[in-house]
Design a protein around this motif. Structure first.
Motif, PDB file in Angstrom:
ATOM      1  N   TYR B  10       2.495  -9.655  -4.309  1.00  0.00           N
ATOM      2  CA  TYR B  10       1.464  -9.057  -4.951  1.00  0.00           C
ATOM      3  C   TYR B  10       2.018  -8.167  -6.062  1.00  0.00           C
ATOM      4  N   VAL B  11       3.315  -7.542  -5.800  1.00  0.00           N
ATOM      5  CA  VAL B  11       4.194  -6.850  -6.665  1.00  0.00           C
ATOM      6  C   VAL B  11       4.409  -7.802  -8.052  1.00  0.00           C
ATOM      7  N   ASP B  12       4.719  -8.847  -7.734  1.00  0.00           N
ATOM      8  CA  ASP B  12       5.131  -9.972  -9.038  1.00  0.00           C
ATOM      9  C   ASP B  12       3.986 -10.144  -9.495  1.00  0.00           C
ATOM     10  N   GLN B  13       2.845 -10.203  -9.087  1.00  0.00           N
ATOM     11  CA  GLN B  13       1.748 -10.602  -9.637  1.00  0.00           C
ATOM     12  C   GLN B  13       0.828  -9.619 -10.518  1.00  0.00           C
ATOM     13  N   PHE B  14       0.776  -8.184  -9.771  1.00  0.00           N
ATOM     14  CA  PHE B  14      -0.036  -7.091 -10.256  1.00  0.00           C
ATOM     15  C   PHE B  14       0.909  -6.016 -10.729  1.00  0.00           C
ATOM     16  N   TYR B  15       2.197  -5.901 -10.076  1.00  0.00           N
ATOM     17  CA  TYR B  15       2.838  -4.588 -10.685  1.00  0.00           C
ATOM     18  C   TYR B  15       4.255  -5.090 -11.080  1.00  0.00           C
ATOM     19  N   PRO B  16       4.335  -5.823 -12.015  1.00  0.00           N
ATOM     20  CA  PRO B  16       5.699  -6.248 -12.603  1.00  0.00           C
ATOM     21  C   PRO B  16       6.605  -4.931 -12.811  1.00  0.00           C
ATOM     22  N   LYS B  17       5.778  -3.879 -13.401  1.00  0.00           N
ATOM     23  CA  LYS B  17       6.905  -2.778 -13.887  1.00  0.00           C
ATOM     24  C   LYS B  17       7.457  -2.250 -12.554  1.00  0.00           C
ATOM     25  N   ALA B  18       6.817  -2.251 -11.373  1.00  0.00           N
ATOM     26  CA  ALA B  18       7.558  -1.746 -10.295  1.00  0.00           C
ATOM     27  C   ALA B  18       8.892  -2.550  -9.996  1.00  0.00           C
ATOM     28  N   GLY B  19       8.748  -3.679 -10.093  1.00  0.00           N
ATOM     29  CA  GLY B  19       9.761  -4.763  -9.978  1.00  0.00           C
ATOM     30  C   GLY B  19      10.816  -4.360 -11.124  1.00  0.00           C
ATOM     31  N   TYR B 209      -0.073  12.284  -9.950  1.00  0.00           N
ATOM     32  CA  TYR B 209       0.643  11.113  -9.359  1.00  0.00           C
ATOM     33  C   TYR B 209       0.666  10.973  -7.956  1.00  0.00           C
ATOM     34  N   ILE B 210       0.288   9.813  -7.387  1.00  0.00           N
ATOM     35  CA  ILE B 210       0.791   9.612  -6.011  1.00  0.00           C
ATOM     36  C   ILE B 210       1.761   8.354  -5.963  1.00  0.00           C
ATOM     37  N   THR B 211       2.852   8.672  -5.377  1.00  0.00           N
ATOM     38  CA  THR B 211       3.838   7.817  -5.316  1.00  0.00           C
ATOM     39  C   THR B 211       4.153   7.355  -3.914  1.00  0.00           C
ATOM     40  N   GLY B 212       5.086   6.195  -3.597  1.00  0.00           N
ATOM     41  CA  GLY B 212       5.544   6.015  -2.285  1.00  0.00           C
ATOM     42  C   GLY B 212       6.277   4.564  -2.419  1.00  0.00           C
ATOM     43  N   ALA B 213       6.602   4.292  -1.191  1.00  0.00           N
ATOM     44  CA  ALA B 213       7.557   2.990  -1.140  1.00  0.00           C
ATOM     45  C   ALA B 213       6.738   1.684  -0.979  1.00  0.00           C
ATOM     46  N   ASP B 214       5.293   1.644  -0.997  1.00  0.00           N
ATOM     47  CA  ASP B 214       4.741   0.581  -0.705  1.00  0.00           C
ATOM     48  C   ASP B 214       3.624   0.540  -1.643  1.00  0.00           C
ATOM     49  N   LEU B 215       3.780  -0.582  -2.637  1.00  0.00           N
ATOM     50  CA  LEU B 215       2.654  -0.695  -3.515  1.00  0.00           C
ATOM     51  C   LEU B 215       1.238  -1.244  -2.887  1.00  0.00           C
TER      52      LEU B 215
END
Lengths: 192, 246, 462
Positions: B10-19, B209-215
Motif C-alpha cells: 500500500y506504500v508502493d501504491q498510495f504513499y510513494p513519497k514515504a518510500g 502533523y501526525i507521524t509514525g512508523a506505520d503508514l
C-alpha cells in the motif's frame, strides 16, 4: 465411567509436560510499615487510630458510634463494653448489631488488609452483618506484604478466615464509589 | 552493507513519497540500498485474517527477492513484525530464517543497526507521534504504557535530532488507532470510532502533523482527517527525518 | 464472517458493535468509564516495582498447575472431603446445573441467593433453575441490576458498566420502590442494601463462585468488595461453591501472588475488601464444591490455547481493549466478553463464536495488562487460522482473500493491478463484496499519486 473419572482422564491425557513451580524471592522493604499501612487504609475508606490502651479505644468508639445500639465483641477486654456471649447464637440473631469489635492476627501494610480467623470471630457472619466494624491489631503484627502475611499464617488450621481491607463497598453504579454495600459501612482500625 | 528495501504494497501504491524518503534517508546515511523489483507484499493482510495458509507463494517470492541482502529494511512496523514472526520458505528455509532475523523496521534499523546519533533535518512544526501497535508492542520501538519498566522511545529519539520540531503530549499515549488490517472494513463501526478518537487526541493537543512508523495506521487516520476537512496532515516518520524545511 | 453468522439467525460482533455505535456520546461515555479503570490499574501496577516479577511468577505458578492438574485436582478433592466438604464433578454445564438443582431439591429449596460466579453465567444456571421452579437472587449489586433489567452481565468484574445511573434509577423505581427520577448512586446502593439484606436473612442456600482453590489445604478463596458472598454463605444452611477445574493453585502461600495481582489488575484497588478463605462448613452447615469441566479439558489439550486457562478473571483485558470499550460487552454475545472471552468462546463452539477472534485489531494491550501473562492477542491470531481452516469464515471473504493472495504472489500482475486503477478496492478485493464500501463510510480514500514507488524507482535509480 463417572464424570470424575472422565474429567481426570481427560486432564491427564491433555495436560502438558510437568513444569516446576517457580522459586522466587520478591524484594521487600520493612521501612515505615505503620505509616504505609495508615496511608493505604485511609485511601480505601478506613479510619486508623494508633492507641496506647483499651480505654482509649472505648472512648473513641463511644464518640463515634451510637452506644444505645447493640455491640458485640469476642475480646475479654471489652466485656464491659459489648456483648461477648455470641458463640451459641443463631447467626440471624445478629442482624441488629450496630458495632462489632474484633481482633486481627496480622495486618498488611501494602494493602491494609487484616487477617481475621474464625477463632476470633465468634460467628463467621459477625464482621459482615454489623453496621460498623472495629478491628484491633498489634503494632508488631503489621507486615510489609502478602508474602510475609502468608508466611506468618503458615500451615495453621482454620475453618474460615478472611483478609478484610476497609469497609464494604461497591462502584457498580457508573464507577461511583459507595461505602457500605452489604457489609459494614465503616471500618475503624486500632493499632495497639 | 547491502540493504534490500522492502516497500509494502500500500506504500508502493498510495504513499510513494514515504518510500522515496526512506530510500533517500538511507542513502544519505551512506547505506547501499536496492529495491528488488519483483517484491509485492509480506502476506500479513491474509495471515491476520486467518489465511496464513494462502501466503506460501508470497513468502517464496519474498525470500527469492531478498535473499542476497545483508538486511531488509521496511518503512512499516507491522510488515516488519509479520516478516520477523511468520516468514517461511519450503524451498529455502535457511534463507527465510536468516531474513527473519535480518529484517528491520526503518526506525529500529536507524537506532539499533546504524546507531544514528544525529541527523541533518529540520521540521519546525508541532507533531504528534502515533505509536502503532505492531511497532510498539510487537517490535518494542517504545516502552509500552502497560508495563512497569523504564521508558524509552526510538521514534522520539530520532525525532529529537530534528531541528525545530515540537512533539505534542497525547492524553492516551499508545492507544490503538483501530486500523487493524481487514478489521478496518470487517468491523467498520469500531474501527472508524477508534480512528476518530485517536485523531482527536492529536488534534486537541495541538498537533499540526501526525507521524509514525506505520503508514497503514496513518492512512486510516488521514482518511478520517480528510473526511473532517481537518488541516492536520499525516507524514511517515521517514519524511520528517528526511526533511530540511527552511 | 458476517454473512455466516447471520444465516445462523444471530447478529455477530460487527453487527452488534454497529448498533452500539449509533449513539456516539454513549460510546464516549462507555470508553471513558472503562479507560478510567485502566488508569487506576496503571497507578496500582506502577506503585509496585516488582510488578513484572509478580506477573511472571503468577504465570509460572499457573503453568505448573496446568502441567500437574491431574494430581492437584485429586489432592484438592481429598483435602476438601477431609475438611467435611462434599465434592461433585460436572463434565459439562448441564451436569453442573443438575447437581445444583439436586442439592436444592434435597433441601426442598425454591429460593436461593447467589454471589457473583461467571461459571454459572457460562452454564446459564439462573435460567435452568427458574425453569425448574427455583428463584435465584443475585446479590452482587451490578449482577442484581442486570438481573432486574433481564440482561446478561456485560463485564466479568463490572456487570452493569454499560448502564447509566438514570437507567438504574428507573429499574429501582419499578422493582425496589425508590423515588421516580432518583439516580444518586449512594441512594440507589442503600436501597439495594436494604432489599438484599432481607434476601440474605431469609435464604437457606447460598451459591458462590471461587477465585482460587488450594490443592494443599482443600480451602477455596472468594474475593468480593461488597461482602455479599460472606453475607449469603454465613447465614445459609447450605453453601454451594462452583468452580472451573482450572481455579486450582498448588499451595496456600501462592495466594500471596494472586491476591496481590487480582484487584490491582481489576480495579486498581490494592486488594478486594474481602478475601474469604472457606475451608470447612461451619457447625451444622453443609458445604458443597462443584468442579466443572465444560470444555476446559479440551482447551487444555490445545497447545496453542491452553494458556487461556491461566485466567484469573480480573477483567483487565476488557478495560484496556480499545474495541471492547467501543463495542460494549454484549457485542461479544458470550458470558465472558472482551479479549479473554474471544479466546475462550471458540473452544466451546467454533461456529457460534467464529466472529470473536476477529473482533480485535491485535493491538496487544490485553497481553500486556494480563496479570498471568496470557498471550491473548497471539491466541486471537492463532484462532483466526484455526477458524478459517475449519471452514467457519464466510465464503465471500475466503474468495476475496484468495484473489488477494494470488495478486500478491504474482509481481507482474500486482504492478498491473496497481496501475489499472489505484484504489483500495482494487488492491483489497474483499472490500468490494460489501454493498457499501465500509472504508468510505467515515473515511476518505487515500488520494492516488501520479506514480507508484516502483514506477518512480525505475525512472530515478536504474
Amino acid at each position: 465411567m463417572t464424570s470424575r473419572d472422565k474429567i481426570l482422564a481427560a486432564v491427564k491425557a491433555n495436560q502438558p509436560d510437568l513444569r516446576p513451580l517457580p522459586e522466587v524471592v520478591i524484594p521487600v522493604s520493612h521501612a515505615d510499615l505503620i505509616q504505609k499501612y495508615t496511608e493505604v487504609a485511609s485511601g480505601i475508606g478506613a479510619k486508623v487510630y494508633e492507641v496506647e490502651s483499651v480505654s482509649q479505644i472505648k472512648s473513641i468508639l463511644a464518640d463515634h458510634f451510637d452506644m444505645s445500639k447493640r455491640k458485640v465483641t469476642t475480646l475479654a477486654d471489652f466485656a464491659d463494653f459489648a456483648e461477648t456471649d455470641i458463640l451459641q447464637l443463631d447467626p440471624h440473631a445478629l442482624e441488629d448489631v450496630e458495632l462489632a469489635i474484633l481482633k486481627a492476627e496480622l495486618g498488611v501494610a501494602e494493602n491494609s488488609a487484616l487477617w481475621v480467623a474464625e477463632q476470633h470471630l465468634g460467628q463467621r457472619v459477625v464482621p459482615f452483618i454489623c453496621q460498623h466494624l472495629a478491628i484491633l491489631v498489634e503494632r508488631e503484627k503489621i507486615l510489609p506484604t502478602m508474602h510475609q502475611a502468608y508466611e506468618y499464617i503458615g500451615e495453621r488450621d482454620y475453618g474460615y478466615a478472611a483478609f478484610i481491607a476497609g469497609p464494604s463497598k461497591t462502584a457498580d453504579i457508573e464507577q461511583s464509589l459507595v461505602l457500605g454495600a452489604h457489609g459494614p459501612r465503616s471500618l475503624s482500625v486500632f493499632i495497639v | 552493507m547491502k540493504v534490500g528495501l522492502f516497500i509494502p504494497c500500500y506504500v508502493d501504491q498510495f504513499y510513494p513519497k514515504a518510500g522515496i524518503a526512506t530510500l533517500e534517508l538511507l542513502e544519505k546515511l551512506g547505506v547501499q540500498v536496492e529495491f528488488p523489483p519483483k517484491q509485492t507484499c509480506c502476506g500479513q493482510p491474509m495471515a491476520n485474517s486467518g489465511f496464513s495458509h494462502l501466503t506460501h507463494d508470497i513468502d517464496e517470492l519474498f525470500v527469492k527477492s531478498f535473499e542476497k541482502y545483508d538486511y531488509v529494511v521496511v518503512p512499516s512496523g507491522s510488515c516488519a513484525l509479520h516478516l520477523k514472526e511468520h516468514l517461511h520458505s519450503t524451498k529455502n528455509p535457511a534463507a527465510a530464517e536468516r531474513l527473519r532475523a535480518r529484517t528491520y523496521e526503518l526506525v529500529e534499523f536507524l537506532t539499533d543497526v546504524l546507531k544514528v546519533s544525529s541527523l541533518r533535518a529540520r521540521f519546525p512544526h508541532k507533531v504528534g507521534v502515533h505509536q502503532s501497535c505492531h511497532g510498539l508492542r510487537g517490535l518494542k520501538l517504545s516502552q509500552m504504557s502497560e508495563l512497569v519498566a523504564p521508558k524509552f522511545s526510538k521514534p522520539e529519539q530520532l525525532l529529537s535530532y530534528v531541528e525545530g520540531i515540537e512533539l505534542v503530549e497525547l492524553t492516551r499515549k499508545d492507544e490503538c488507532c483501530g486500523f487493524g488490517g481487514t478489521f478496518c472494513v470487517a468491523e467498520e463501526a469500531v474501527s472508524a470510532k477508534m480512528g476518530k478518537d485517536r485523531v482527536s487526541d492529536h488534534v486537541q493537543n495541538g498537533a499540526e502533523y501526525i507521524t509514525g512508523a506505520d503508514l497503514s495506521c496513518l492512512m486510516h487516520m488521514e482518511g478520517i482527517l480528510n473526511r473532517q476537512k481537518s488541516k492536520v496532515k499525516v507524514l511517515h516518520i521517514a519524511e520528517i527525518l528526511n526533511s530540511f524545511e527552511g | 464472517m458476517g454473512s455466516n453468522a447471520k444465516t445462523a439467525g444471530t447478529l455477530d460482533h460487527a453487527d452488534l458493535s454497529d448498533i452500539f455505535n449509533r449513539d456516539e456520546p454513549r460510546v464516549n461515555w462507555h470508553d471513558e468509564t472503562l479507560w478510567f479503570v485502566r488508569t487506576k490499574r496503571d497507578r496500582a501496577a506502577h506503585s509496585l516495582p516488582e510488578w513484572e516479577l509478580l506477573r511472571e511468577t503468577a504465570s509460572g505458578i499457573k503453568h505448573n498447575v496446568l502441567s500437574n492438574l491431574h494430581n492437584y485436582l485429586q489432592q484438592f478433592e481429598e483435602k476438601a472431603i477431609a475438611n467435611g466438604v462434599q465434592v461433585h464433578w460436572a463434565a459439562d454445564a448441564k451436569e453442573h446445573n443438575e447437581i445444583v438443582l439436586s442439592i436444592l431439591k434435597k433441601h426442598k429449596i425454591t429460593q436461593m441467593v447467589k454471589s457473583k460466579s461467571m461459571l454459572t453465567e457460562e452454564c446459564h444456571l439462573n435460567e435452568y433453575l427458574q425453569q425448574n421452579g427455583v428463584g435465584v437472587i443475585d446479590s452482587d449489586l451490578g449482577e442484581r441490576i442486570v438481573q432486574l433489567a433481564e440482561e446478561p452481565p456485560s463485564h466479568i468484574v463490572l456487570p452493569c458498566i454499560h448502564k447509566k445511573k438514570e437507567e438504574i434509577g428507573d429499574l429501582f423505581h419499578v422493582h425496589l420502590g425508590t423515588e421516580a427520577g432518583e439516580s444518586n448512586p449512594q441512594v440507589l446502593t442503600e436501597a439495594a442494601r436494604q432489599h438484599l439484606r432481607d434476601t440474605f436473612l431469609t435464604r437457606k442456600v447460598s451459591l458462590t463462585g471461587v477465585n482460587f482453590a488450594v490443592a494443599e489445604t482443600g480451602e477455596f478463596v472468594v474475593c468480593t468488595n461488597e461482602g455479599n458472598a460472606d453475607m449469603g454463605s454465613h447465614l445459609a444452611d447450605v453453601h454451594i461453591a462452583c468452580m472451573g477445574i482450572e481455579k486450582i493453585i498448588p499451595e496456600r502461600k501462592h495466594l500471596s501472588f494472586f491476591l496481590r495481582l487480582l484487584a490491582r489488575s481489576a480495579t486498581g484497588q490494592p486488594i478486594t475488601t474481602y478475601s474469604s478463605h472457606f475451608k470447612k462448613p461451619r457447625p451444622g452447615q453443609e458445604m458443597h464444591i462443584v468442579l466443572v469441566d465444560n470444555g476446559r479439558t479440551t482447551q487444555l489439550g490445545r497447545e496453542d490455547f491452553r494458556n487461556s486457562l491461566k485466567c484469573i478473571r480480573c477483567g483487565a483485558c476488557m478495560n484496556t481493549c480499545p474495541v471492547y470499550r467501543r463495542s460494549g460487552g454484549h457485542s461479544y454475545h458470550n458470558a465472558i466478553a472482551g479479549p479473554i472471552g474471544s479466546i475462550l468462546a471458540p473452544n466451546l463452539d467454533m461456529k457460534k463464536y467464529a466472529d470473536l477472534p476477529f473482533a480485535s485489531t491485535l493491538c496487544g494491550s490485553c497481553s500486556n495488562v494480563c496479570p498471568v501473562k496470557i498471550d491473548i492477542h497471539d491466541q486471537l491470531y492463532k484462532w483466526r487460522q484455526v477458524l478459517v481452516k475449519e471452514g467457519h469464515v464466510s465464503p465471500v471473504k475466503a474468495v476475496g482473500m484468495k484473489a488477494m493472495a494470488f495478486t500478491f504472489s504474482m509481481p507482474r500482475f500486482f504492478a498491473f493491478a496497481g496501475k489499472a486503477g489505484r484504489s483500495l478496492m482494487r488492491l483489497f478485493p474483499f472490500a468490494v463484496n460489501n454493498k457499501l464500501n465500509p472504508w468510505f463510510k467515515e473515511r476518505e480514500m487515500p488520494a492516488p499519486p501520479q506514480e507508484s514507488f516502483r514506477e518512480w524507482y525505475s525512472k530515478n535509480r536504474k
